[in-house]
Design an enzyme around this catalytic site. Structure first.
Site, PDB file in Angstrom:
ATOM      1  N   GLU A  31      15.168  17.312 -60.911  1.00  0.00           N
ATOM      2  CA  GLU A  31      15.310  17.862 -62.255  1.00  0.00           C
ATOM      3  C   GLU A  31      14.151  17.348 -63.106  1.00  0.00           C
ATOM      4  O   GLU A  31      13.695  16.216 -62.952  1.00  0.00           O
ATOM      5  CB  GLU A  31      16.638  17.404 -62.862  1.00  0.00           C
ATOM      6  CG  GLU A  31      16.918  17.982 -64.241  1.00  0.00           C
ATOM      7  CD  GLU A  31      18.199  17.426 -64.860  1.00  0.00           C
ATOM      8  OE1 GLU A  31      18.785  18.123 -65.699  1.00  0.00           O
ATOM      9  OE2 GLU A  31      18.609  16.303 -64.500  1.00  0.00           O
ATOM     10  N   LYS A  57      21.662  25.850 -65.440  1.00  0.00           N
ATOM     11  CA  LYS A  57      22.580  24.712 -65.481  1.00  0.00           C
ATOM     12  C   LYS A  57      23.829  25.023 -66.304  1.00  0.00           C
ATOM     13  O   LYS A  57      23.747  25.428 -67.461  1.00  0.00           O
ATOM     14  CB  LYS A  57      21.851  23.501 -66.060  1.00  0.00           C
ATOM     15  CG  LYS A  57      22.616  22.189 -65.979  1.00  0.00           C
ATOM     16  CD  LYS A  57      21.734  21.054 -66.499  1.00  0.00           C
ATOM     17  CE  LYS A  57      22.408  19.698 -66.345  1.00  0.00           C
ATOM     18  NZ  LYS A  57      21.536  18.611 -66.864  1.00  0.00           N
ATOM     19  N   CYS A 102      22.123  18.124 -61.629  1.00  0.00           N
ATOM     20  CA  CYS A 102      22.438  16.837 -62.255  1.00  0.00           C
ATOM     21  C   CYS A 102      23.881  16.698 -62.733  1.00  0.00           C
ATOM     22  O   CYS A 102      24.778  16.481 -61.933  1.00  0.00           O
ATOM     23  CB  CYS A 102      21.449  16.574 -63.391  1.00  0.00           C
ATOM     24  SG  CYS A 102      21.368  14.828 -63.890  1.00  0.00           S
TER      25      CYS A 102
END
Length: 275
Positions: free
Chosen positions: A40, A112, A154
């Site tokens: 990321e 995301k 993440c």
């Protein structure tokens, strides 16, 4: 077939990050096919202004062109862990994971879903990702020579229902590019990754940021590749570098056959009965 996770200590300057990625990509093993994941924020890791400066419309721009060129020239499948992409008619951005095949074609993307708005007991303190980014609203699974790739980024790692949904969509490898903080990474990074591998019987490929990024922000590193039994195949705790591990789809199939947890799952039936 091999998996590669690249670990970096990215900053706010794309040209410097690009030079680091070029150097590390030059260290790839010769075997092909090869699935290479960047962490990321591999493109830019800094302020909102830095993200806005590097942001590109999906499928356009010099940064994405560079990623495509690397994939094509090196003959690799390349996953850009997350970079900022623009949203039409919005001042906010998406944090987007991009998948390029070995011809340099963009074959999948994921925005995301879960944004990191938390307080952490570190030098940075409060993280407010939603000030810059807008959450995505869909799941992505990409067909590849390595099996089906389930995309995430993440903070998504803390939401097991996302990975269960990816497994139901046929995922064989769960991609978790990250920039976990030093504090949260030390406490939770490996247990969460191993849980996602074990409960979904998937490989996990998790490339991470590592080290001091300024402004009190420190990331945990420990990029890792796990097999579907939750075993660590390769890990790099600190510093920049890369790790490599084999994909054995016959082992994956055997684990799923011997312990068919996906067939035994009953919560979906319970939810339907309660609707």
């Amino acid at each position: 077939m091999k998996l590669v996770a690249i670990q970096t200590n990215a900053g706010a300057d794309w040209s410097s990050n690009k030079a680091t990625l070029e150097r590390l990509l030059g260290q790839l093993p010769p075997e092909r096919p090869l699935l290479v994941q960047l962490p990321e924020n591999a493109v830019v890791f800094g302020s909102k202004g830095a993200a806005l400066e590097c942001a590109e419309s999906l499928g356009e721009g010099p940064i994405q062109a560079q990623m495509a060129e690397w994939a094509r020239r090196l003959g690799i499948w390349l996953v850009v862990g997350a970079m900022p992409t623009r949203i039409v008619s919005s001042e906010k951005l998406h944090s987007s994971s991009l998948v390029y095949n070995d011809k340099g074609e963009l074959v999948g993307h994921y925005h995301k879903l879960h944004l990191f708005d938390v307080e952490v007991s570190d030098g940075h303190g409060r993280y407010h990702e939603s000030a810059t980014y807008q959450a995505g609203d869909g799941l992505t699974v990409v067909d590849s020579p390595f099996g089906r790739l389930g995309l995430s980024i993440c903070y998504d790692l803390r939401f097991p229902e996302l990975y269960r949904a990816l497994r139901e969509l046929g995922a064989d490898i769960l991609l978790v590019p990250s920039a976990f903080t030093q504090v949260t990474g030390q406490a939770h990074w490996m247990p969460l990754l191993q849980a996602r591998a074990i409960e979904n019987q998937c490989y996990v490929l998790a490339a991470a940021q590592a080290g001091d990024h300024g402004n009190g922000r420190q990331t945990w590193g420990h990029s890792v590749i796990l097999n579907p039994w939750g075993e660590v195949l390769a890990c790099i705790p600190k510093g920049e570098g890369l790790i490599v591990a084999d994909v054995d789809l016959s082992r994956l199939a055997a684990i799923r056959r011997q312990m068919p947890v996906d067939q035994h799952a009953r919560m979906k039936a319970v939810w339907r009965e309660n609707e």
